[in-house]
Design a protein around this motif. Structure first.
Motif, PDB file in Angstrom:
ATOM      1  N   UNK A 103       5.412  -9.373   2.247  1.00 18.26           N
ATOM      2  CA  UNK A 103       5.013  -7.971   2.111  1.00 18.26           C
ATOM      3  C   UNK A 103       6.201  -7.077   2.451  1.00 18.26           C
ATOM      4  N   UNK A 104       6.086  -5.829   2.065  1.00  8.51           N
ATOM      5  CA  UNK A 104       7.125  -4.862   2.401  1.00  8.51           C
ATOM      6  C   UNK A 104       8.056  -4.513   1.271  1.00  8.51           C
ATOM      7  N   UNK A 105       8.055  -5.283   0.195  1.00  6.56           N
ATOM      8  CA  UNK A 105       8.980  -5.027  -0.911  1.00  6.56           C
ATOM      9  C   UNK A 105       8.369  -4.186  -2.028  1.00  6.56           C
ATOM     10  N   UNK A 106       7.047  -4.123  -2.132  1.00  4.66           N
ATOM     11  CA  UNK A 106       6.397  -3.404  -3.230  1.00  4.66           C
ATOM     12  C   UNK A 106       5.320  -2.486  -2.670  1.00  4.66           C
ATOM     13  N   UNK A 107       5.459  -1.182  -2.931  1.00  7.74           N
ATOM     14  CA  UNK A 107       4.480  -0.196  -2.480  1.00  7.74           C
ATOM     15  C   UNK A 107       3.919   0.518  -3.698  1.00  7.74           C
ATOM     16  N   UNK A 108       2.610   0.805  -3.650  1.00  9.43           N
ATOM     17  CA  UNK A 108       1.909   1.395  -4.781  1.00  9.43           C
ATOM     18  C   UNK A 108       1.174   2.653  -4.333  1.00  9.43           C
ATOM     19  N   UNK A 109       1.215   3.670  -5.167  1.00 10.93           N
ATOM     20  CA  UNK A 109       0.426   4.884  -4.993  1.00 10.93           C
ATOM     21  C   UNK A 109      -0.390   5.060  -6.259  1.00 10.93           C
ATOM     22  N   UNK A 110      -1.725   5.106  -6.084  1.00 11.85           N
ATOM     23  CA  UNK A 110      -2.595   5.344  -7.239  1.00 11.85           C
ATOM     24  C   UNK A 110      -3.860   6.058  -6.759  1.00 11.85           C
TER      25      UNK A 110
END
Length: 176
Positions: A103-110
């Motif tokens: 975890x920690x490499x891909x962040x999502x905003x939706x």
């Protein structure tokens, strides 16, 4: 045996074909990046295509991909949200419920808010030269989502101000 006339004919045909290919490439490239980018002021930003510009801010419904100048952070935006990857970070990896991977490499905003993705496999690499750069101080928008590139990372928010700040040293959810 090939005559000089036949060779000249082949050279002429080749030259015409190369010229046609060049014209088609120019037309294709001018249609891909040209047209109205929706900008009406001189604030920093990126065009509606995937090619950031240095002098305007724009909003579009077309997907946009960009990387910060360092290449460490790269994002894709669409009307459905924003996904950013970070190749190298020094913050404590966030906990993702049920994840036994990285975890920690891909962040999502939706529409569901902000969340880190559980990633299996290797960490993302630094963005390549084929990814358009969103220079520091510039912004780009797609639908309700806006991202700003800065020397302290990238900040992406939706129309209500919900989003994230992501940098090598830290990340935070917005509004704080």
């Amino acid at each position: 045996m090939t005559s000089a006339r036949t060779i000249r004919l082949f050279v002429i045909v080749d030259a015409v074909l190369v010229l046609l290919l060049l014209i088609m490439a120019i037309v294709y490239l001018s249609n891909d990046g040209g047209g109205d980018d929706g900008s009406d002021d001189a604030t920093a930003g990126a065009s509606a295509s995937s090619t950031p510009t240095s002098s305007s801010s724009s909003s579009s419904t077309e997907p946009v991909a960009f990387a910060l100048p360092s290449g460490n952070i790269a994002c894709t935006m669409s009307v459905d949200g924003v996904t950013c990857t970070i190749a190298s970070y020094t913050y404590a990896p966030p906990v993702v419920a049920g994840c036994t991977e990285v975890t920690g490499h891909v962040i999502v905003l939706n529409a569901d808010g902000v969340a880190f993705d559980c990633v299996s496999g290797p960490a993302p690499a630094v963005a390549g030269d084929d990814v358009p750069v969103l220079e520091y101080g510039m912004t780009t928008s797609v639908g309700d989502y806006t991202c700003r590139s800065a020397t302290d990372g990238v900040q992406c928010v939706d129309g209500s101000g919900t989003g994230f700040q992501l940098a090598r040293a830290s990340w935070s959810e917005l509004p704080a």
